[in-house]
Motif scaffolding. Structure first.
Motif, PDB file in Angstrom:
ATOM      1  N   PRO A 417       0.810  -1.222   0.000  1.00 56.36           N
ATOM      2  CA  PRO A 417       0.000   0.000   0.000  1.00 56.36           C
ATOM      3  C   PRO A 417       0.843   1.272   0.000  1.00 56.36           C
ATOM      4  O   PRO A 417       0.502   2.251  -0.661  1.00 56.36           O
ATOM      5  N   MET A 418       1.993   1.250   0.711  1.00 55.43           N
ATOM      6  CA  MET A 418       2.811   2.462   0.798  1.00 55.43           C
ATOM      7  C   MET A 418       3.454   2.820  -0.541  1.00 55.43           C
ATOM      8  O   MET A 418       3.850   3.969  -0.749  1.00 55.43           O
ATOM      9  N   PHE A 419       3.542   1.839  -1.470  1.00 56.25           N
ATOM     10  CA  PHE A 419       4.097   2.127  -2.801  1.00 56.25           C
ATOM     11  C   PHE A 419       3.319   3.237  -3.488  1.00 56.25           C
ATOM     12  O   PHE A 419       3.884   4.070  -4.206  1.00 56.25           O
ATOM     13  N   PHE A 420       2.001   3.252  -3.265  1.00 54.11           N
ATOM     14  CA  PHE A 420       1.144   4.223  -3.944  1.00 54.11           C
ATOM     15  C   PHE A 420       1.063   5.548  -3.183  1.00 54.11           C
ATOM     16  O   PHE A 420       0.342   6.459  -3.597  1.00 54.11           O
ATOM     17  N   GLY A 421       1.804   5.655  -2.087  1.00 52.77           N
ATOM     18  CA  GLY A 421       1.740   6.867  -1.273  1.00 52.77           C
ATOM     19  C   GLY A 421       2.461   8.060  -1.872  1.00 52.77           C
ATOM     20  O   GLY A 421       2.101   9.199  -1.596  1.00 52.77           O
ATOM     21  N   ARG A 464      10.874  -8.352   7.108  1.00 49.35           N
ATOM     22  CA  ARG A 464       9.921  -8.517   8.209  1.00 49.35           C
ATOM     23  C   ARG A 464       8.980  -7.314   8.294  1.00 49.35           C
ATOM     24  O   ARG A 464       7.783  -7.479   8.543  1.00 49.35           O
ATOM     25  N   THR A 465       9.512  -6.124   8.105  1.00 46.06           N
ATOM     26  CA  THR A 465       8.679  -4.920   8.186  1.00 46.06           C
ATOM     27  C   THR A 465       7.724  -4.835   7.000  1.00 46.06           C
ATOM     28  O   THR A 465       6.552  -4.482   7.163  1.00 46.06           O
ATOM     29  N   LEU A 466       8.203  -5.174   5.804  1.00 45.69           N
ATOM     30  CA  LEU A 466       7.327  -5.152   4.626  1.00 45.69           C
ATOM     31  C   LEU A 466       6.179  -6.144   4.763  1.00 45.69           C
ATOM     32  O   LEU A 466       5.081  -5.900   4.262  1.00 45.69           O
ATOM     33  N   SER A 467       6.430  -7.260   5.449  1.00 51.97           N
ATOM     34  CA  SER A 467       5.376  -8.275   5.606  1.00 51.97           C
ATOM     35  C   SER A 467       4.211  -7.761   6.444  1.00 51.97           C
ATOM     36  O   SER A 467       3.108  -8.298   6.386  1.00 51.97           O
ATOM     37  N   LEU A 468       4.444  -6.699   7.207  1.00 54.73           N
ATOM     38  CA  LEU A 468       3.377  -6.090   8.012  1.00 54.73           C
ATOM     39  C   LEU A 468       2.492  -5.165   7.186  1.00 54.73           C
ATOM     40  O   LEU A 468       1.508  -4.618   7.685  1.00 54.73           O
ATOM     41  N   LYS A 469       2.857  -4.948   5.897  1.00 52.65           N
ATOM     42  CA  LYS A 469       2.112  -4.097   4.964  1.00 52.65           C
ATOM     43  C   LYS A 469       1.855  -2.691   5.535  1.00 52.65           C
ATOM     44  O   LYS A 469       0.705  -2.253   5.656  1.00 52.65           O
ATOM     45  N   PRO A 470       2.919  -1.968   5.924  1.00 50.10           N
ATOM     46  CA  PRO A 470       2.708  -0.596   6.404  1.00 50.10           C
ATOM     47  C   PRO A 470       2.057   0.251   5.318  1.00 50.10           C
ATOM     48  O   PRO A 470       2.352   0.086   4.129  1.00 50.10           O
ATOM     49  N   THR A 471       1.175   1.154   5.706  1.00 49.99           N
ATOM     50  CA  THR A 471       0.393   1.923   4.726  1.00 49.99           C
ATOM     51  C   THR A 471       1.114   3.157   4.213  1.00 49.99           C
ATOM     52  O   THR A 471       0.661   3.789   3.265  1.00 49.99           O
ATOM     53  N   VAL A 480      10.594  -0.203  11.013  1.00 50.06           N
ATOM     54  CA  VAL A 480      11.868  -0.856  10.685  1.00 50.06           C
ATOM     55  C   VAL A 480      12.962  -0.392  11.647  1.00 50.06           C
ATOM     56  O   VAL A 480      13.867  -1.158  11.996  1.00 50.06           O
ATOM     57  N   ASN A 481      12.870   0.851  12.110  1.00 53.02           N
ATOM     58  CA  ASN A 481      13.854   1.336  13.080  1.00 53.02           C
ATOM     59  C   ASN A 481      13.615   0.752  14.463  1.00 53.02           C
ATOM     60  O   ASN A 481      14.551   0.601  15.257  1.00 53.02           O
ATOM     61  N   ALA A 482      12.344   0.431  14.755  1.00 52.36           N
ATOM     62  CA  ALA A 482      12.031  -0.211  16.040  1.00 52.36           C
ATOM     63  C   ALA A 482      12.525  -1.659  16.074  1.00 52.36           C
ATOM     64  O   ALA A 482      12.791  -2.217  17.140  1.00 52.36           O
ATOM     65  N   LEU A 483      12.668  -2.250  14.884  1.00 51.75           N
ATOM     66  CA  LEU A 483      13.107  -3.649  14.789  1.00 51.75           C
ATOM     67  C   LEU A 483      14.642  -3.687  14.799  1.00 51.75           C
ATOM     68  O   LEU A 483      15.291  -3.993  13.796  1.00 51.75           O
ATOM     69  N   ASN A 484      15.232  -3.339  15.943  1.00 48.68           N
ATOM     70  CA  ASN A 484      16.688  -3.240  16.016  1.00 48.68           C
ATOM     71  C   ASN A 484      17.344  -4.624  16.091  1.00 48.68           C
ATOM     72  O   ASN A 484      16.664  -5.648  16.068  1.00 48.68           O
ATOM     73  N   TYR A 485      18.661  -4.618  16.193  1.00 47.87           N
ATOM     74  CA  TYR A 485      19.408  -5.880  16.152  1.00 47.87           C
ATOM     75  C   TYR A 485      19.025  -6.813  17.291  1.00 47.87           C
ATOM     76  O   TYR A 485      18.865  -8.022  17.100  1.00 47.87           O
ATOM     77  N   SER A 486      18.841  -6.259  18.494  1.00 48.69           N
ATOM     78  CA  SER A 486      18.473  -7.119  19.629  1.00 48.69           C
ATOM     79  C   SER A 486      17.094  -7.740  19.427  1.00 48.69           C
ATOM     80  O   SER A 486      16.867  -8.900  19.801  1.00 48.69           O
ATOM     81  N   GLU A 487      16.168  -6.991  18.803  1.00 47.86           N
ATOM     82  CA  GLU A 487      14.843  -7.547  18.502  1.00 47.86           C
ATOM     83  C   GLU A 487      14.942  -8.678  17.479  1.00 47.86           C
ATOM     84  O   GLU A 487      14.240  -9.690  17.584  1.00 47.86           O
ATOM     85  N   ILE A 488      15.792  -8.513  16.496  1.00 45.39           N
ATOM     86  CA  ILE A 488      16.013  -9.564  15.491  1.00 45.39           C
ATOM     87  C   ILE A 488      16.533 -10.832  16.165  1.00 45.39           C
ATOM     88  O   ILE A 488      16.071 -11.949  15.871  1.00 45.39           O
ATOM     89  N   LEU A 489      17.471 -10.671  17.096  1.00 47.34           N
ATOM     90  CA  LEU A 489      18.015 -11.833  17.803  1.00 47.34           C
ATOM     91  C   LEU A 489      16.936 -12.541  18.610  1.00 47.34           C
ATOM     92  O   LEU A 489      16.867 -13.780  18.644  1.00 47.34           O
ATOM     93  N   LYS A 490      16.057 -11.745  19.271  1.00 44.85           N
ATOM     94  CA  LYS A 490      14.957 -12.336  20.052  1.00 44.85           C
ATOM     95  C   LYS A 490      14.006 -13.108  19.149  1.00 44.85           C
ATOM     96  O   LYS A 490      13.570 -14.220  19.481  1.00 44.85           O
ATOM     97  N   LEU A 491      13.657 -12.516  17.997  1.00 42.28           N
ATOM     98  CA  LEU A 491      12.751 -13.185  17.052  1.00 42.28           C
ATOM     99  C   LEU A 491      13.360 -14.480  16.533  1.00 42.28           C
ATOM    100  O   LEU A 491      12.673 -15.497  16.411  1.00 42.28           O
ATOM    101  N   ARG A 492      14.636 -14.434  16.198  1.00 43.67           N
ATOM    102  CA  ARG A 492      15.309 -15.643  15.710  1.00 43.67           C
ATOM    103  C   ARG A 492      15.288 -16.745  16.768  1.00 43.67           C
ATOM    104  O   ARG A 492      15.042 -17.914  16.461  1.00 43.67           O
ATOM    105  N   GLN A 493      15.535 -16.348  18.025  1.00 39.19           N
ATOM    106  CA  GLN A 493      15.548 -17.319  19.114  1.00 39.19           C
ATOM    107  C   GLN A 493      14.170 -17.944  19.306  1.00 39.19           C
ATOM    108  O   GLN A 493      14.033 -19.174  19.444  1.00 39.19           O
TER     109      GLN A 493
END
Length: 508
Positions: A417-421, A464-471, A480-493
């Protein structure tokens, strides 16, 4: 059942599409005459396909008039001077023409010639015409007749219905569908439709509140874009950009109160894909070290970042000293081949698209650009995040994620959706993501040896951020900035533990 004249009857499904039950009957090959006696199809009429063996238990069938008898009756009915009889016959014809067996019988009686006559010579723009066009569409769906052999008078009439301001909406919808089906069949028909139905006219239809009319207008627009040459497609997209089509779609279609159907979702995916594929030419073009224009773009990166501090002193330097200073500045910019940075851009993909992105970032967000470069210039060599090298790899990653240069899928509906923004989507996305690279680099305390690892994390953050379909791009940036490196590690775990639990052998 001992019916007299049993050949005049047939069984038909009582619900659903109400198709006839048929045996496998071989019919003689036959060419189909056109509206003026020309041949419409060079291939013989196919056999009736047997579907008797496909009847399922519980199916409700009814005894009705056989397809050939019904075809004969309706062929006479649509020629009636009584408008009520004619309208009813056309309505019935539109319904029965979905059945391949009936369609064969009707076409074999030269029924299409009569439909052409009704359209070409008639002045009706209401219910009767709608039934006629619907019947025509259903008959053409069986591919017995070539779209390329329609008469000029018929096509002209169909075009006139699309271009009329006051005409029944169902007539316009059907006319748009007819033209959409014509466009891919031949270059001649594409050029004819493109000339007679302007982009402005299609944009007018896109702005109506009738969702079906909007859908059919979008379908024809997509058909024209897909049938165009690369140069024509680029011109058409440039014109649509001038008319702010993306913003209109974003506001009035994507964020409409009506839910977005599968068909419209597919057309928006195709429009997004066609737009992004305009980047393909630059993506596949290596930098030419002898191109003055390309060399100037490359030099502009250095000048924007360092010229203010070095311009005055460099003016007194010898040629050799100036060359050495430029090489030093290109190294600070993160080019691997700092004496000849054009070499870094010889790899295609991402080719010149990477240079375009770097220049766009430096010109449209100069403060962020200068901050990125100067911040990394002051770090120890092994900890500096190389801007140019990162930009080249990030451009390649974005091309892969967004499928730049890949043909459109015939069924996909996954658009962003954000492509058309806004208009410069790819470049603006790059501007957000290149700053993300720098941020993630610092979070990981990376060195030059960790380059591939950092970019792998960045790819994951983006996907991961694109999969949330931001508008919107702003929302994408926030997430995407909230999804920092430590969050990525937690998700992977978490995902790894879940996978281990899923694959664990049950205790018996």
């Amino acid at each position: 059942w001992s019916l007299p004249n049993a050949e005049r009857y047939a069984l038909q499904y009582a619900d659903g599409r109400q198709t006839y039950i048929t045996e496998s009957v071989r019919r003689p090959s036959r060419r189909l005459p056109g509206p003026t006696g020309t041949v419409l199809a060079s291939s013989p009429v196919p056999f009736s396909l047997q579907n008797r063996g496909e009847i399922k238990n519980g199916s409700i069938l009814r005894l009705t008039t056989s397809p050939d008898q019904e075809a004969e009756r309706l062929y006479s009915g649509i020629q009636s001077n009584n408008s009520d009889v004619k309208t009813d016959s056309l309505k019935k014809l539109a319904s029965l023409s979905q059945d391949v067996t009936f369609a064969q019988e009707f076409i074999n009686r030269n029924g299409l010639k009569q439909i052409f006559y009704i359209v070409e010579e008639g002045n009706d723009t209401g219910e009767m015409l709608a039934h006629t066009l619907k019947a025509f569409m259903e008959l053409m769906e069986h591919d017995f007749v070539s779209w390329e052999t329609l008469s000029a008078a018929f096509i002209k009439k169909i075009v006139s219905y699309v271009n009329m301001n006051v005409v029944d909406a169902s007539v316009q919808q059907l006319s748009l569908s007819i033209l959409e089906n014509m466009v891919p069949t031949s270059r001649l028909l594409f050029e004819l439709v493109r000339k007679e139905v302007t982009l402005d006219r299609l944009l007018t239809h896109l702005q109506v509140t009738n969702a079906q009319l909007q859908l059919k207008a979008m379908a024809l627009l997509i058909a024209l874009l897909l049938a165009a040459t690369d140069a024509e497609r680029r011109d058409m997209m440039d014109y649509l950009r001038e008319k702010n089509i993306r913003q209109f779609i974003h506001k009035n279609i994507i964020h409409s109160s009506e839910p977005l159907g599968d068909e419209m979702a597919h057309y928006l995916y195709v429009l997004q894909s066609v737009s992004l594929n305009l980047c393909e030419r630059r993506m596949r073009t290596s930098m030419d070290p002898y191109s003055q224009e390309q060399r100037e773009l490359l030099q502009s990166l250095r000048q924007t970042a360092f010229e203010s501090e070095s311009e005055a002193s460099a003016s007194n330097f010898s040629t050799e000293r100036r060359r050495s200073l430029c090489a030093k500045e290109f190294r600070k910019l993160g080019f691997m081949n700092n004496s000849n940075p054009a070499e870094d851009l010889r790899r295609a993909p991402p080719g010149l698209l990477a240079l375009d992105n770097m220049v766009y970032f430096s010109r449209h967000t100069p403060n962020a650009y200068s901050r990125f470069v100067l911040e990394n210039s002051s770090r120890e060599d092994k900890h500096e995040c190389p801007f140019a090298r990162s930009s080249i790899q990030l451009t390649l990653i974005l091309c892969e994620i967004l499928h730049v240069g890949e043909p459109c899928s015939e069924t996909a509906q996954a658009f962003y959706p954000m492509f058309f923004g806004q208009d410069h989507f790819f470049e603006e996305l790059f501007c957000i993501c290149i700053q993300l690279v720098n941020k993630t680099w610092k979070e990981m305390r990376a060195t030059q040896e960790d380059f591939d690892k950092v970019l792998q994390v960045v790819r994951e953050q983006i996907t991961r951020t694109l999969s949330l379909k931001p508008t919107s791009l702003e929302l994408f940036k926030t997430r995407v900035n909230a999804l920092n490196y430590s969050e990525i590690l937690k998700l992977r775990q978490t995902e790894r533990l879940h996978q281990e639990e899923t694959l664990a052998v049950p205790v018996l």
